[in-house]
Design a protein around this motif. Structure first.
Motif, PDB file in Angstrom:
ATOM      1  N   ALA A 398       0.806  -1.220   0.000  1.00  0.00           N
ATOM      2  CA  ALA A 398       0.000   0.000   0.000  1.00  0.00           C
ATOM      3  C   ALA A 398       0.840   1.272   0.000  1.00  0.00           C
ATOM      4  N   ALA A 399       2.123   1.159   0.349  1.00  0.00           N
ATOM      5  CA  ALA A 399       2.952   2.356   0.545  1.00  0.00           C
ATOM      6  C   ALA A 399       3.043   3.211  -0.714  1.00  0.00           C
ATOM      7  N   MET A 400       3.424   2.614  -1.847  1.00  0.00           N
ATOM      8  CA  MET A 400       3.600   3.410  -3.057  1.00  0.00           C
ATOM      9  C   MET A 400       2.287   3.905  -3.654  1.00  0.00           C
ATOM     10  N   PRO A 401       1.210   3.106  -3.691  1.00  0.00           N
ATOM     11  CA  PRO A 401      -0.062   3.669  -4.165  1.00  0.00           C
ATOM     12  C   PRO A 401      -0.518   4.875  -3.352  1.00  0.00           C
ATOM     13  N   ILE A 402      -0.367   4.819  -2.031  1.00  0.00           N
ATOM     14  CA  ILE A 402      -0.740   5.968  -1.192  1.00  0.00           C
ATOM     15  C   ILE A 402       0.157   7.160  -1.511  1.00  0.00           C
TER      16      ILE A 402
END
Length: 444
Positions: A398-402
């Protein structure tokens, strides 16, 4: 089974692990995820989740008990050297500068809410998720510590590749992540010492031994290793004998910390911190150690983790979905909301606050190391282990999409202008690390 037959079994298992993690790593990169996400998923798929469910007989032949023992040894060696490379890549300038106060506040906002919520969750599910005979307080501390960790190497590589490592927001995030990890490892060392010794007083020898080791390595050891760095700078490279000395030092440090009751990764990490701040030394270590470690030994660790991930509780009518939902919510909300609120209070926009909250939520390889140590010391049950593996994959994915949703490319290019209100002291952020382990599995 003779030695040749056993060696063939080990080679076959390593070939399967390397193929699966490489393919899944490439697939992850195709969907703009860090390679480590694919490698973590590959490890889970090699376990009961897929391989063991579709072809249990074949999986048992590929990964019999004695082969799993070899994989454990190889993964421990890989983790020890990985943490050594992480420690040696840290720039000591991270601990200074006027941005340190803001970074410390961000680190606290990432640790305290998540730790408290995690400890409360541990208390809530102590009866159903704790190993038999475990202590309630130790279990609560372990769950809180595991959820508090942040994948510092992953953040360093992401920020460098996005070109914002030298911006105020980049430096702020890097320092906070380094503080988070240091606090989590210190907590785990104390939990292990108390848990294996039976009580706080019984653990005194272990705690004192670990503290003396760290102090000696970071004072006397650093001065002695400084001479090695000077020689490497003069000669423009590291000779075979010098590299052998470094490898021996890491192995002895790992053996010693394991012997006194603290996992070998602590010895590797502290030894890395003691290495000289020399570009030549960093280059030599990365060139010679990283590829074998990140391409083969760390994927073995992912596979070993996957083989220990029991997913039967996630089946239809499974009992783990409710605790998984609670732990996942606690893990995400504690980091994201705490960090985002502090960054916004420090004068950044909500977009930057959200981006930092997303990045600080990434736990990557570091939480897997944390929970595997807990599994080795009987501090985590198979059910909780499976839940925390899922948390590791989900928060890292989820880190990069956020981050991208919070800071689209056209806004990211203005990152260098996103400075908070000035604070007393010399202006400017601390210098971020100039490198992280090349080929780092946490890299996108």
């Amino acid at each position: 089974m003779n030695q040749i037959e056993f060696a063939l079994k080990v080679f076959a298992a390593l070939a399967v692990v390397l193929t699966a993690t490489t393919l899944c790593g490439r697939l992850a990169m195709l969907v703009r995820q860090p390679r480590v996400v694919g490698e973590m998923v590959a490890g889970v798929l090699l376990g009961p989740a897929l391989f063991g469910a579709v072809a249990p007989g074949v999986q048992a032949q590929v990964f019999p008990g004695d082969v799993k023992d070899v994989l454990y040894v190889l993964s421990t060696i890989g983790l020890t050297f990985y943490m050594f490379l992480v420690g040696s890549s840290l720039d000591h300038g991270l601990t200074g500068g006027s941005n340190m106060r803001r970074a410390s506040a961000l680190a606290v906002s990432g640790i305290v809410p998540t730790f408290l919520l995690g400890a409360a969750t541990g208390a809530l599910f102590f009866t159903s998720l704790s190993p038999e005979g475990s202590n309630r307080w130790e279990f609560m501390l372990f769950v809180g510590g595991a959820l508090s960790i942040t994948a510092f190497p992953m953040l360093a590589r992401i920020l460098q590749e996005r070109g914002i490592a030298n911006t105020p927001i980049g430096g702020l995030t890097l320092v906070a992540a380094a503080i988070d990890d240091a606090a989590a490892w210190a907590l785990l060392a104390v939990i292990i010492a108390v848990g294996t010794a039976g009580g706080p007083l019984d653990a005194l020898d272990t705690v004192v031994g670990a503290a003396l080791f760290a102090v000696l390595m970071l004072t006397v050891g650093r001065r002695l290793l400084g001479r090695l760095g000077e020689r490497v700078e003069r000669e423009g490279g590291m000779s075979r004998d010098m590299m052998a000395l470094v490898l021996l030092l890491v192995l002895v440090a790992g053996w010693f910390t394991d012997y006194i009751g603290v996992f070998s990764v602590f010895g590797g990490f502290v030894t890395g911190l003691a290495m000289p701040q020399s570009e030549a030394v960093r280059r030599e270590l990365e060139t010679r150690l990283t590829d074998l470690n990140s391409i083969l030994l760390l994927p073995v660790f992912f596979a070993f983790s996957g083989l220990n991930t029991e997913v039967s509780g996630f089946g239809s009518g499974g009992s783990l979905w409710w605790p998984l939902a609670v732990v996942m919510l606690v893990a995400f909300a504690g980091k994201y909301l705490g960090c985002a609120a502090v960054v916004r209070a420090q004068g950044y926009s909500w977009r930057y606050a959200s981006a930092v909250g997303g990045l600080m939520n990434a736990r990557g390889l570091m939480i897997l190391v944390f929970i595997n140590i807990g599994l080795a010391y009987d501090m985590v049950s198979d059910e909780l282990f499976a839940i925390l593996v899922a948390v590791a994959i989900a928060t890292t994915a989820a880190a990069m999409p956020i981050y991208r949703a919070s800071l689209p490319d056209h806004l990211e290019r203005t990152a260098s202008d996103a400075t908070p209100p000035p604070s007393p002291g010399p202006p400017g952020p601390p210098t971020p690390p100039t490198s992280v382990p090349a080929g780092d599995p946490n890299a996108p």
